[in-house]
Design an enzyme around this catalytic site. Structure first.
Site, PDB file in Angstrom:
ATOM      1  N   HIS A   3      67.711  69.947  53.874  1.00 57.42           N
ATOM      2  CA  HIS A   3      68.554  69.655  52.699  1.00 57.42           C
ATOM      3  C   HIS A   3      68.247  68.268  52.130  1.00 57.42           C
ATOM      4  O   HIS A   3      69.093  67.372  52.115  1.00 57.42           O
ATOM      5  CB  HIS A   3      70.043  69.758  53.050  1.00 57.42           C
ATOM      6  CG  HIS A   3      70.908  69.978  51.838  1.00 57.42           C
ATOM      7  ND1 HIS A   3      72.118  70.618  51.906  1.00 57.42           N
ATOM      8  CD2 HIS A   3      70.729  69.646  50.525  1.00 57.42           C
ATOM      9  CE1 HIS A   3      72.664  70.668  50.689  1.00 57.42           C
ATOM     10  NE2 HIS A   3      71.831  70.073  49.839  1.00 57.42           N
ATOM     11  N   GLY A  46      77.646  69.637  44.292  1.00 60.56           N
ATOM     12  CA  GLY A  46      78.446  70.778  44.745  1.00 60.56           C
ATOM     13  C   GLY A  46      79.764  70.301  45.319  1.00 60.56           C
ATOM     14  O   GLY A  46      79.852  69.210  45.886  1.00 60.56           O
TER      15      GLY A  46
END
Length: 325
Positions: free
Chosen positions: A290, A82
């Site tokens: 995460h 990302g």
């Protein structure tokens, strides 16, 4: 290459040794040898005069930071797939090349997504706490029962590399139907008998809804109160994409009120999630820090690709994985 002629770069976190060795062999590197990022004010001071920046997805690469780096900055290489943390348009204005690390983390993230789904639907968080807190008594027929995958309908929002791999991993569990959105995938329709569907159909018919979409202006906050109301009351929602695709206040209300059954999150807004977040007080919500790409091989491969991007960009060559916006 002598240190005098080598480009000056900043590496904003402790990274695997193989990537560090590659960078230091080609560059005059300032290494931040910590797992936590430098404070913003210190970050802005350190990068003054650098030619290249090796950063992570939690580093905000905006006009302020680019100004602090100065006119010598030619390359930003992020160790992530990302790149919504990088102001790509601002970099383009300044002729700064931007690299990223797609593809490498697909299998690791898919594995973690499946693990998170199973942990959520089979209520592992509650089970572990029961054992640790001495609540494990005699065997009870109805205790800690969850929803299984056998015969279930799984909806995947965003059937890209990761979403497709997640579906492939889930298929042997006896999933009856896969629904998906995004763009048509004839390969998925052939291999998995997946059905292309609109969001309303996916929400209303899926037992499991998995977010595997990129964060864009169109997807930001798409999993909100309206979306949760369309889901089954027993639905299990899983997000391993980006925290920004979920309205977390709406998710809390949906979970607490029984609008949906449970949720598993590997990504949140913000990160780290504050310990007083109401989501952490819910038994039917599993939150991970995460760790989708957190295997040794994957993190090393990501770091090496980010280093290769950095070095190629500094030489004026096309990066192995460059963002062209």
């Amino acid at each position: 290459m002598s240190s005098a002629s080598a480009p000056k770069v900043f590496v904003s976190r402790r990274v695997p040794e193989k990537a560090k060795a590659l960078i230091t062999s080609q560059c005059n590197a300032i290494l931040w040898e910590k797992d936590e990022p430098p404070p913003r004010d210190e970050y802005l001071k350190i990068i003054s005069g650098i030619d290249g920046l090796f950063c992570l997805l939690t580093d905000k690469i905006d006009a302020e930071l680019l100004d602090a780096a100065g006119p010598n900055l030619r390359v930003v290489s992020t160790m992530s797939v990302g790149y919504d943390h990088v102001d790509v348009k601002e970099c383009a204005k300044r002729n700064i090349a931007v690299g990223y690390t797609p593809g490498i983390l697909t299998k690791a993230t898919a594995e973690l997504t499946v693990a998170l789904l199973l942990a959520t639907t089979r209520r592992l968080k509650e089970g572990i706490r029961a054992v640790e807190n001495g609540e494990w008594g005699t065997w009870k027929p109805m205790w800690l029962c969850g929803q299984g995958l056998d015969g279930a309908t799984v909806g995947v929002v965003g059937l890209g590399r990761i979403g497709y791999t997640v579906a492939q991993c889930l298929n042997p569990f006896g999933v009856a139907r896969f629904l998906y959105t995004g763009y048509r995938r004839p390969d998925a329709e052939e291999e998995l008998k997946a059905e292309f569907a609109d969001l309303d159909k996916l929400y209303s018919e899926s037992d499991f809804v998995i977010a595997c979409c990129a964060l864009t202006p169109e997807t930001a906050g798409m999993f909100n109160a309206d979306a949760f109301k369309k889901m089954k009351k027993t639905a299990v929602f899983v997000n391993s994409s980006r925290g920004g695709v979920v309205n977390q206040d709406d998710l809390f209300v949906a979970l607490e009120s029984g609008e949906i059954g449970a949720a598993g999150l590997d990504v949140t807004i913000p990160e780290p999630l504050p310990t007083d977040s109401p989501l952490l007080g819910l038994n039917n919500c599993v939150v991970l820090p995460h760790i989708g790409s957190a295997t040794h091989d994957t993190r090393e491969a990501m770091a090496v690709l980010a280093a290769q991007n950095l070095i190629a960009g500094l030489k004026g060559d096309k990066m192995p994985s460059q963002i062209d916006d």
